[in-house]
Design an enzyme around this catalytic site. Sequence first.
Site, PDB file in Angstrom:
ATOM      1  CB  CYS A 101      20.274  44.624  -1.693  1.00 54.34           C
ATOM      2  SG  CYS A 101      19.738  43.539  -0.394  1.00 54.34           S
ATOM      3  CG  HIS A 107      23.832  44.172  -3.719  1.00 54.52           C
ATOM      4  ND1 HIS A 107      24.246  44.134  -2.405  1.00 54.52           N
ATOM      5  CD2 HIS A 107      22.865  43.232  -3.837  1.00 54.52           C
ATOM      6  CE1 HIS A 107      23.542  43.200  -1.765  1.00 54.52           C
ATOM      7  NE2 HIS A 107      22.708  42.639  -2.609  1.00 54.52           N
ATOM      8  CE  LYS A 114      24.226  36.747  -4.436  1.00 54.03           C
ATOM      9  NZ  LYS A 114      22.846  37.077  -4.133  1.00 54.03           N
ATOM     10  CG  ASP A 134      29.173  43.184  -6.538  1.00 52.05           C
ATOM     11  OD1 ASP A 134      29.220  41.936  -6.661  1.00 52.05           O
ATOM     12  OD2 ASP A 134      28.207  43.776  -6.023  1.00 52.05           O
ATOM     13  CD  GLN A 179      23.408  38.289  -9.140  1.00 52.14           C
ATOM     14  OE1 GLN A 179      23.160  37.382  -9.948  1.00 52.14           O
ATOM     15  NE2 GLN A 179      22.911  38.274  -7.917  1.00 52.14           N
TER      16      GLN A 179
HETATM   17  N1  PMP Z   1      26.463  42.159  -5.116  1.00 55.52           N
HETATM   18  C1  PMP Z   1      25.478  41.721  -5.900  1.00 55.52           C
HETATM   19  C2  PMP Z   1      25.371  42.263  -7.298  1.00 55.52           C
HETATM   20  C3  PMP Z   1      24.572  40.780  -5.422  1.00 55.52           C
HETATM   21  O1  PMP Z   1      23.590  40.345  -6.217  1.00 55.52           O
HETATM   22  C4  PMP Z   1      24.700  40.315  -4.100  1.00 55.52           C
HETATM   23  C5  PMP Z   1      23.719  39.328  -3.511  1.00 55.52           C
HETATM   24  N2  PMP Z   1      22.379  39.630  -3.788  1.00 55.52           N
HETATM   25  C6  PMP Z   1      25.758  40.778  -3.332  1.00 55.52           C
HETATM   26  C7  PMP Z   1      26.612  41.690  -3.875  1.00 55.52           C
HETATM   27  C8  PMP Z   1      25.984  40.314  -1.926  1.00 55.52           C
HETATM   28  O2  PMP Z   1      26.319  38.968  -1.935  1.00 55.52           O
HETATM   29  P1  PMP Z   1      26.359  38.132  -0.558  1.00 55.52           P
HETATM   30  O3  PMP Z   1      25.032  38.368   0.092  1.00 55.52           O
HETATM   31  O4  PMP Z   1      26.520  36.732  -1.032  1.00 55.52           O
HETATM   32  O5  PMP Z   1      27.501  38.622   0.212  1.00 55.52           O
END
Ligand code: PMP
Length: 406
Positions: free
Chosen positions: A364, A123, A226, A200, A203
């Site tokens: 993203c 991401h 999430k 990270d 997910q």
């Molecule tokens: N890493 C991953 C794998 C994600 O799916 C996301 C959110 N789509 C993020 C990081 C960023 O999370 P946040 O927007 O809650 O900071």
Amino acid sequence: MSYDVEALRAQFPILAETGRNGQPLVYLDNAASTQRPLAVLDAVDHYERHAHANVHRAVHVLSQRATEAYEAGRAQLAAFLNAPSPDEVVFTRGTTEALNLVAYAWGGMLAPGDEVVLTALEHHSNIVPWQLVAARTGAVIRVVPIHDDGSLDLDAYDRLLGPRTKIVSVGHTSNALGTVNPVAEMAARAHAVGAILVVDGAQGAPHAPIDVQALGADFFALSGHKMYGPTGIGALWGRMELLERMPPWQGGGDMIETVRFEGSTWAAPPARFEAGTPYIAGAVGIGAAARFLMDVGRDAVSAHEARLLARATAGLQSLDGVRILGTAPHKAAVLSFVVDGLHPTDVGTFLDEDGIAVRTGHHCAQPLMERLGVEATARASFGLYNTEAEVDRFLTSMAKIVRLFR
Ligand code: PMP
């Protein structure tokens, strides 16, 4: 006991909302944000009505209640992660801020030529913070490629690791493809060359039990929204030995031991990384969400979501002109796909007409989209409250879209 999805749904008031055109809502955008159960809504409401004041500094009763509620949230997250101590849990705004924290503060100690290893699945929030720190320090970013099915090329990973590798930062589970990465194995290999491993976990946290000790991770980032908790709150877990060696990244109240104009000294972790008044209600909410997931049982959630994913995958595979992206052997409940001749945005819009919420776009993960040769995908992502009947409605709608519009 069998998995009672209807009883779980009853705990999520928002699921009673109707979708577009008065259709019952089918919410399949859980990878972007999950909904909140009563356990979370009520915990936050109770805190706001009965316990709010600023934390940590006052002797009065409300401040003590607020401090207890805030620290209880931390303890619940520590239990959720099987962290050795709640003091290893630093509250942040979410995964993005957690990764920026570790990239800025730990990554800030990198020297020119040191290497940070990422993967092609990441991401943007696990790419850009490292680019910022690389620009500041002269460190170099290396990228583990993927196979066509969306699994990591671990032989290439081995070849990238070496004496210059200082940090490996990898997603637990890909938000775009659902690939679950072999984090424990990657941690062992990173440690063998003296590097640390950052996860990270945005997910990973909602889909499977997480044990940071068993993973062998050094840092683990997650987001409340999430995992059935509030937005605006998340955490960075770090091994205490590393947190103690890590300099602060933001200055202000609460993160200091002493302040003089000549210079200041830092509080111990986690306070060192929590400058200013924190999002106390958020900490209460994420703690309640962690408790909720532990009570439902994360193995049971995983098994339920795996059934939904298998059903949805088989159904989509039987439709002409639909291609699934991400077919790794180990996947979480994320299903990315494209339809020949249709833009993903149109697919999302047609599904919405039938009351079905999916996400479309690059998720993203632009470097990943480029690697897969697409600009965007449509993505259905499942949560603990989705049902087989909802999967079938999604598949019926998809069959109609393919029949009418392709
Ligand atoms: N890493 C991953 C794998 C994600 O799916 C996301 C959110 N789509 C993020 C990081 C960023 O999370 P946040 O927007 O809650 O900071």
